[in-house]
Design a protein around this motif. Structure first.
Motif, short mmCIF file in Angstrom:
data_model
loop_
_atom_site.label_atom_id
_atom_site.label_comp_id
_atom_site.label_asym_id
_atom_site.label_seq_id
_atom_site.Cartn_x
_atom_site.Cartn_y
_atom_site.Cartn_z
N GLU A 298 0.84 -1.21 0.00
CA GLU A 298 0.00 0.00 0.00
C GLU A 298 0.87 1.25 0.00
O GLU A 298 1.75 1.42 0.85
N LYS B 272 1.23 4.69 1.15
CA LYS B 272 0.59 5.46 2.23
C LYS B 272 0.72 6.97 1.99
O LYS B 272 1.81 7.48 1.76
N GLN C 199 -2.15 -1.19 -3.62
CA GLN C 199 -3.35 -0.60 -3.03
C GLN C 199 -3.08 0.83 -2.58
O GLN C 199 -1.96 1.17 -2.19
CA CA Z 1 -2.86 -1.08 4.80
#
Ligand code: CA
Length: 331
Positions: free
Chosen positions: A160, A162, A197
């Motif tokens: 992911e 961030k 993601q």
């Molecule tokens: Ca996460």
């Protein structure tokens, strides 16, 4: 037959790489048992049989992606005692203010409240016991690929990006640094065992467009309202919003509350989100199953699993407890 055989092998191969049952994504590793995102937590999740291991990624001051859930360090490390001078005016400590060499000196522990020092979830790994450290993305990829080599399995990664908007405001382009590393380790196409993601649609579009990511990508959807980049996630969860998302992403990772809720009387209510997403051609991997922190009014861990998989039809899930989720799916 000569033409069919390679095709059959291809089909068998792809089935073997991904099980027929829903996928279990080890959320921050086996974080129900060991401090999140440490290599021991990843090793345990691997051993418990996870299909994918999650990496949350933030940058250090010298632009090295490390595996850490927050841009902050004060809720999972001893930074406040070790580098008190690194505190910003807002009272927080940021990974982006430390070089990798400095970050490596920190000790990681189970997530705690920075003000009170109390653990967030009391049943989890005791604070201050044993010794854990922060890993770089590359160290973790080598670790997982090493286990894939020694076990003969092909456990995937689920990185992911961030807070990309915040990183860029601070002068650091996290996606631009992470994507070439993933490619170098063999994660570049939709056939590779990787789902990227991100919560920020603005960045997801940039990753697909300007940065040319050809692998799978999952749009994370918050529990309610606007995301940090100003995009309204309620609108993305409508049938029309999902159809638009499907132009860019392969799946969605919604908060569980967008799929199922329980009334105070214990009545279960399933939304049409999974059905609508499937109609748009998207896979659905909600977050997060925690048997020690169930959704409001949810009667049990079994009820949560049944709601997500049997009633809603989710294609996978982020779980802090890989073994609990796998046991339910196998039953
Ligand atoms: Ca996460």
């Amino acid at each position: 037959m000569k033409k069919i055989l390679p095709l059959l092998l291809l089909i068998v191969g792809s089935v073997m790489a991904q099980p027929a049952r829903p996928l279990v994504v080890a959320h921050r590793g086996a974080s129900g048992y060991l401090p999140e995102h440490t290599l021991p937590a990843k090793a345990l999740a691997y051993g418990l049989g996870a299909d994918f291991l999650e990496q949350d990624l933030v940058l250090t001051k010298d632009d090295v992606p490390v595996v850490l859930h927050d841009i902050y360090l004060d809720t999972v490390t001893d930074i406040a005692a070790r580098f008190p001078e690194k505190k910003r005016a807002d009272g927080r400590f940021y990974a982006l203010d430390l070089t990798l060499a400095e970050l490596k000196q920190l000790r990681v522990s189970e997530r705690f409240n920075a003000k009170t020092g109390k653990p967030v979830l009391a049943q989890r790994f005791p604070a201050g016991k044993s010794e854990f450290h922060i890993s770089t993305l590359e160290e973790e990829l080598q670790f997982i690929q090493g286990l894939n080599h020694s076990s003969g399995r092909n456990v995937g990664i689920y990185p992911e990006i961030k807070q990309p908007k915040w990183h860029r405001e601070q002068g650091h382009d996290i996606s631009k640094i992470v994507l070439p590393i993933l490619a170098r380790y063999g994660y570049a196409t939709k056939a590779d065992a990787c789902f990227l993601q991100c919560f920020e649609l603005t960045e997801v579009k940039r990753i697909r467009g300007e940065l040319g990511w050809k692998g799978r990508i999952v749009m994370l959807l918050n529990g309610k309202g606007k995301e940090l980049d100003g995009v309204d996630h309620d609108a993305l969860c409508t049938a029309a919003g999902l159809k638009e998302l499907a132009q860019v992403v392969d799946g969605i990772g919604p908060a569980i509350g967008r799929i199922v809720t329980w009334t105070t009387a214990g009545e279960q209510k399933v939304t049409t989100l999974v059905k609508d997403a499937h109609a748009a051609g998207l896979v659905v991997h909600p977050y997060t199953i925690r048997r020690d922190d169930l959704p409001k009014n949810c009667p049990s861990s079994d009820a949560l699993h049944a709601a997500l998989f049997r009633d809603a039809g989710a294609d996978g899930v982020f779980s802090d407890f890989t073994d609990v989720t796998l046991a339910w799916l196998k039953k």
